[in-house]
Design an enzyme around this catalytic site. Structure first.
Site, PDB file in Angstrom:
ATOM      1  N   LYS A  22      -9.533 -65.944 -10.583  1.00 57.95           N
ATOM      2  CA  LYS A  22     -10.092 -64.791 -10.780  1.00 57.95           C
ATOM      3  C   LYS A  22     -11.713 -64.899 -11.088  1.00 57.95           C
ATOM      4  CE  LYS A  22      -9.715 -60.326 -12.763  1.00 57.95           C
ATOM      5  NZ  LYS A  22      -8.702 -59.305 -13.692  1.00 57.95           N
ATOM      6  N   SER A  31      -7.156 -55.129 -11.894  1.00 58.01           N
ATOM      7  CA  SER A  31      -8.467 -55.359 -11.286  1.00 58.01           C
ATOM      8  C   SER A  31      -8.400 -56.889 -10.427  1.00 58.01           C
ATOM      9  CB  SER A  31      -9.356 -55.751 -12.507  1.00 58.01           C
ATOM     10  OG  SER A  31      -9.175 -56.815 -13.289  1.00 58.01           O
ATOM     11  N   SER A  62      -3.920 -55.204 -14.656  1.00 63.82           N
ATOM     12  CA  SER A  62      -4.597 -55.804 -13.606  1.00 63.82           C
ATOM     13  C   SER A  62      -3.845 -57.193 -12.973  1.00 63.82           C
ATOM     14  CB  SER A  62      -5.929 -56.486 -14.337  1.00 63.82           C
ATOM     15  OG  SER A  62      -6.898 -55.632 -14.821  1.00 63.82           O
TER      16      SER A  62
END
Length: 391
Positions: free
Chosen positions: A43, A112, A136
């Site tokens: 990420k 996210s 997330s």
């Protein structure tokens, strides 16, 4: 055709990656280490030396770190290969991303950690680093049909991550299966000591915050799963302590947001002033209030006590990972309330891809005791074996 081109082509519709790494040189050396040759996506709020890590924001469009985050360093030392960087909402708290759900392209992959969820759920990589402050990691894992893991607070290294809330932020994992998840956990966590799969398991049923939002078909799928798993050493209970916990946890999603906004407001205000366009950041800055933060932290402390009391008589808790499967559209990343509970409490949580509702994946959430990460994974193995037997 090279691996890089193949990955890029497979990602053309999902748009899970912001950067795909060059394949490592081909030589006669055999990869070594417990993760030898394992492709891992990262990420893009987690630093990888020499790769663009922009935090999902145009403010950092040219940022390329010189050093690896501690988690990335450990992965590389164990023989893993970094496949590339995956999408995030801006600073892991913004509105949405361009990434699509691999099981239905018109639906959100969650966030996210949108790219990490989609990359694993779509079969592009077997595992990806993610993060969680509220939902997330668990939410995109649930929506994308993957395994998701949020550790006990601070159990996995955070150095080299973009952090906003010291109370809530944690490194997370999204994986294609439980075996690869535990192999990576053993590398990332200090002193990981796997526990034997338990022969008997007492599972507590909970609802958590916003547990009144699941549709009838979602609740029916969960009930059918519980009925299949019940037996052969696995028993499900709904004690008074668990009912009390559900009553006290009501509204905890707002408390989690109050903490997140309150602890991140100073940093986010700087980004807003610098021209970050995502409206969610302004919303969080405007929402932040010292008195709200104090009350939310007090609520959290009371819930931590209630959680410890409620889990004394059970080995693991079970509920839905998200209120429902991924909603249609890409304008939002879905409801965060149910998966936010584990972040608020600092307890380990795992999303297992065991349900299908309306043709879409729906995760089942397992929650453990604080610091009991190995025990939670062992419980998940027992439940996973039973789920496979009864499928």
């Amino acid at each position: 055709m090279s691996v890089t081109v193949s990955l890029a082509e497979r990602d053309a519709e999902l748009r899970a990656f912001t950067h795909i790494a060059e394949p490592p040189p081909v030589d006669d050396a055999v990869p070594v280490g417990p993760l030898a040759g394992l492709p891992v996506a990262v990420k893009e709020i987690i630093d990888v030396a020499g790769m663009p890590v922009t935090y999902g924001s145009p403010l950092f469009a040219d940022r390329v770190p010189d050093t690896d985050a501690e988690a990335v360093r450990r992965l590389k030392a164990a023989g893993a290969v970094i496949a590339g960087m995956t999408t995030t909402t801006p600073f892991a708290c913004g509105t949405t991303t361009v990434t699509r759900n691999p099981h239905r392209l018109t639906h959100t992959p969650g966030g996210s950690s949108a790219g990490s969820g989609a990359a694993v759920g779509g079969g592009l990589v077997p595992v990806a680093l993610a993060s969680q402050s509220q939902a997330s990691t668990l939410r995109p894992a649930s929506y994308c049909g993957a395994w998701g893991y949020k550790p006990s607070h601070l159990r996995l290294p955070r150095a080299g991550m973009h952090l906003l809330s010291d109370t809530l932020d944690d490194l997370g994992l999204v994986a294609a299966d439980l075996d690869v998840l535990e192999k990576v956990l053993a590398v990332l966590a200090d002193d990981w000591r796997p526990e034997a799969t338990p022969r008997t398991l007492r599972v507590g049923l909970v609802r958590l915050d916003d547990g009144d939002l699941p549709r009838p078909e979602t609740l029916r799928a969960l009930e059918e799963l519980v009925q299949r798993l019940d037996g052969d050493g696995i028993s499900f209970v709904r004690t008074d302590g668990l009912r009390d916990l559900d009553e006290q946890v009501d509204g905890s999603g707002l408390s989690c947001f109050d903490i997140f906004a309150g602890e991140s407001a100073t940093v986010l205000a700087e980004y807003v002033a610098a021209g970050e366009p995502d409206p969610r950041l302004r919303e969080m800055v405007d929402h932040a209030d010292p008195s709200r933060l104090v009350r939310a932290l007090q609520h959290r402390a009371a819930l931590v006590t209630a959680y410890r009391v409620a889990t004394v008589a059970v080995d693991v808790l079970l509920t839905l990972s998200t209120t429902n499967p991924a909603p249609g559209g890409l304008e939002s990343t879905g409801c965060r309330r149910m998966p936010a509970t584990s972040s608020l409490l600092g307890v380990p949580a795992l999303s297992a891809p065991w349900l299908t509702v309306d043709g879409l994946p729906q995760g089942v959430q397992l929650l453990g005791r604080p610091g009991g990460d190995e025990r939670l994974v062992a419980a998940a193995r027992a439940l996973a074996a039973r789920e496979e037997e009864t499928r």
